[in-house]
Design an enzyme around this catalytic site. Sequence first.
Site, mmCIF file in Angstrom:
data_model
loop_
_atom_site.group_PDB
_atom_site.id
_atom_site.type_symbol
_atom_site.label_atom_id
_atom_site.label_comp_id
_atom_site.label_asym_id
_atom_site.label_seq_id
_atom_site.Cartn_x
_atom_site.Cartn_y
_atom_site.Cartn_z
ATOM 1 N N ASP A 160 0.839 -1.201 0.000
ATOM 2 C CA ASP A 160 0.000 0.000 0.000
ATOM 3 C C ASP A 160 0.878 1.255 0.000
ATOM 4 O OD1 ASP A 160 -2.517 -1.624 0.616
ATOM 5 O OD2 ASP A 160 -1.197 -2.131 2.261
ATOM 6 N N HIS A 188 -4.649 -3.279 6.418
ATOM 7 C CA HIS A 188 -4.461 -3.541 4.987
ATOM 8 C C HIS A 188 -5.834 -3.877 4.406
ATOM 9 C CE1 HIS A 188 -3.033 -4.882 1.163
ATOM 10 N NE2 HIS A 188 -3.620 -6.045 1.344
HETATM 11 N N1 LIG Z 1 -0.877 -7.983 2.256
HETATM 12 C C1 LIG Z 1 -0.914 -7.727 0.966
HETATM 13 O O1 LIG Z 1 -0.474 -6.656 0.532
HETATM 14 C C2 LIG Z 1 -1.497 -8.696 -0.023
HETATM 15 C C3 LIG Z 1 -2.045 -9.875 0.403
HETATM 16 N N2 LIG Z 1 -2.576 -10.776 -0.498
HETATM 17 C C4 LIG Z 1 -3.057 -12.046 0.049
HETATM 18 O O2 LIG Z 1 -2.008 -13.019 -0.087
HETATM 19 C C5 LIG Z 1 -2.569 -14.324 -0.078
HETATM 20 C C6 LIG Z 1 -2.023 -15.154 -1.232
HETATM 21 O O3 LIG Z 1 -2.434 -14.632 -2.463
HETATM 22 P P1 LIG Z 1 -2.161 -15.423 -3.836
HETATM 23 O O4 LIG Z 1 -0.760 -15.907 -3.870
HETATM 24 O O5 LIG Z 1 -2.660 -14.549 -4.917
HETATM 25 O O6 LIG Z 1 -3.163 -16.650 -3.657
HETATM 26 P P2 LIG Z 1 -3.087 -18.100 -4.341
HETATM 27 O O7 LIG Z 1 -4.395 -18.749 -4.117
HETATM 28 O O8 LIG Z 1 -2.552 -18.021 -5.720
HETATM 29 O O9 LIG Z 1 -1.998 -18.834 -3.444
HETATM 30 C C7 LIG Z 1 -2.245 -19.186 -2.132
HETATM 31 C C8 LIG Z 1 -1.503 -20.476 -1.879
HETATM 32 O O10 LIG Z 1 -1.655 -20.798 -0.514
HETATM 33 C C9 LIG Z 1 -1.807 -22.194 -0.441
HETATM 34 N N3 LIG Z 1 -2.375 -22.564 0.842
HETATM 35 C C10 LIG Z 1 -3.679 -22.614 1.216
HETATM 36 N N4 LIG Z 1 -3.776 -23.028 2.483
HETATM 37 C C11 LIG Z 1 -2.513 -23.210 2.931
HETATM 38 C C12 LIG Z 1 -1.964 -23.658 4.135
HETATM 39 N N5 LIG Z 1 -2.753 -23.994 5.169
HETATM 40 N N6 LIG Z 1 -0.608 -23.744 4.255
HETATM 41 C C13 LIG Z 1 0.179 -23.437 3.216
HETATM 42 N N7 LIG Z 1 -0.281 -23.034 2.033
HETATM 43 C C14 LIG Z 1 -1.609 -22.916 1.890
HETATM 44 C C15 LIG Z 1 -2.687 -22.543 -1.641
HETATM 45 O O11 LIG Z 1 -2.626 -23.917 -1.974
HETATM 46 C C16 LIG Z 1 -2.071 -21.658 -2.706
HETATM 47 O O12 LIG Z 1 -1.001 -22.320 -3.379
HETATM 48 C C17 LIG Z 1 -4.082 -14.109 -0.144
HETATM 49 O O13 LIG Z 1 -4.596 -14.206 1.176
HETATM 50 C C18 LIG Z 1 -4.221 -12.695 -0.661
HETATM 51 O O14 LIG Z 1 -5.455 -12.130 -0.297
HETATM 52 C C19 LIG Z 1 -2.524 -10.542 -1.845
HETATM 53 C C20 LIG Z 1 -1.987 -9.373 -2.310
HETATM 54 C C21 LIG Z 1 -1.461 -8.359 -1.440
HETATM 55 O O1 LIG Z 2 -7.230 -6.947 -1.954
HETATM 56 C C1 LIG Z 2 -6.882 -8.146 -1.993
HETATM 57 O O2 LIG Z 2 -7.558 -9.115 -1.646
HETATM 58 C C2 LIG Z 2 -5.475 -8.413 -2.413
HETATM 59 C C3 LIG Z 2 -4.665 -7.494 -1.639
HETATM 60 O O3 LIG Z 2 -4.596 -7.592 -0.434
HETATM 61 C C4 LIG Z 2 -4.034 -6.386 -2.327
HETATM 62 O O4 LIG Z 2 -3.796 -6.453 -3.531
HETATM 63 O O5 LIG Z 2 -3.733 -5.416 -1.644
#
Ligand SMILES: NC(=O)C1=CN([C@@H]2O[C@H](COP(=O)(O)OP(=O)(O)OC[C@H]3O[C@@H](n4cnc5c(N)ncnc54)[C@H](O)[C@@H]3O)[C@@H](O)[C@H]2O)C=CC1
Ligand SMILES: O=C([O-])CC(=O)C(=O)O
Length: 330
Positions: A160, A188
């Site tokens: 952010d 966030h």
């Molecule tokens: N804080 C931030 O700025 C941001 C946070 N996010 C969050 O990050 C997370 C991941 O996003 P993506 O990679 O796009 O999702 P994704 O669905 O592509 O990957 C998530 C992975 O976590 C795995 N997973 C599920 N349960 C699990 C467990 N108990 N232990 C280990 N692995 C597990 C899944 O199998 C999958 O491979 C989401 O919660 C998303 O909302 C995404 C973008 C920014």
């Molecule tokens: O908004 C969402 O779920 C993914 C996220 O956290 C981001 O891109 O900041």
Amino acid sequence: MAKDPVRVLVTGAAGQIGYALVPMIARGVMLGADQPVILHMLDIPPAAEALNGVKMELIDAAFPLLKGIVATTDVAEACKDVNIAVMVGGFPRKEGMERKDVMSKNVSIYKGQASALEQYAAKNVKVLVVANPANTNALILKEFAPSIPEKNITCLTRLDHNRALGQIAERLNIPVSSVKNVIIWGNHSSTQYPDVYHAVIDGDKPVRAAIADDAWLDGEFIKTVQQRGAAIIKARKLSSALSAASSACDHIRDWVLGTPEGTWVSMGVYSDGSYGVPAGLIYSFPVTCSDGVWSIVQGLAVNEFSRKKLDDTAEELAAEKQLAYLCINE
Ligand SMILES: NC(=O)C1=CN([C@@H]2O[C@H](COP(=O)(O)OP(=O)(O)OC[C@H]3O[C@@H](n4cnc5c(N)ncnc54)[C@H](O)[C@@H]3O)[C@@H](O)[C@H]2O)C=CC1
Ligand SMILES: O=C([O-])CC(=O)C(=O)O
């Protein structure tokens, strides 16, 4: 003399962010070009084959700094002796979903993984929670890993922060490297407050004076940063993997190696009551880092406009905390 390798855990390593993040770590983007690493990658059994594919690609990329790979679906093996843990694993928000919808799915994961980190990670492990709801997942992790110092548990709001820098740079048509000291306060989520009252360009020129459009800064700018995650999901049908991975590297790099003189960054950290934010929440503050320790920047003026926004996002976090406990006790 060559440095000893640092063990870095990435959970959810077969997912979107994981796939973008692990090559950055293996290339030295997170810990420096002279720091060897051993990558620990965790995912769940249905993703085991994909995880193995990521491991194969890491081998094929022949990264000189990569001294070992642990790819596993066993949480104890994944956490063993790790120095840094980047917690990306979880259920992502899909188009049209609110963050609260993913809450119940993710807090129980973070409760379980807290215990594994506490039991198996290196004593000084530094933890960055990325998976949403990031602040509340980090809080749950802290509560269920009481022997990990609270200073060592953080969540990602650097994305952010970087988004805010990017919007200012675009508006002024200047390189993003000329902009610094924006602040992301709070959650966030769409209640976060991107604050530019103390931000400067070219070292010392206030951003507000340079932009000279308070209506834009107090309206569209804030909304764009707050809603950027949803906008990326709408465009890509997937979350912002590239920028989240890059920002996670920025977060850990600055935490471990220090923030540049005169610059602060935003990190979700355990509130000590600074700026009237209730203690006991993981809340994003402006911080500087030195010798591997973050400190909240003190003494910044908070006007009436900002005060309300700091309080609103704190209120949302307090409500999330309550909801998380309800989910855990169900
Ligand atoms: N804080 C931030 O700025 C941001 C946070 N996010 C969050 O990050 C997370 C991941 O996003 P993506 O990679 O796009 O999702 P994704 O669905 O592509 O990957 C998530 C992975 O976590 C795995 N997973 C599920 N349960 C699990 C467990 N108990 N232990 C280990 N692995 C597990 C899944 O199998 C999958 O491979 C989401 O919660 C998303 O909302 C995404 C973008 C920014
Ligand atoms: O908004 C969402 O779920 C993914 C996220 O956290 C981001 O891109 O900041």
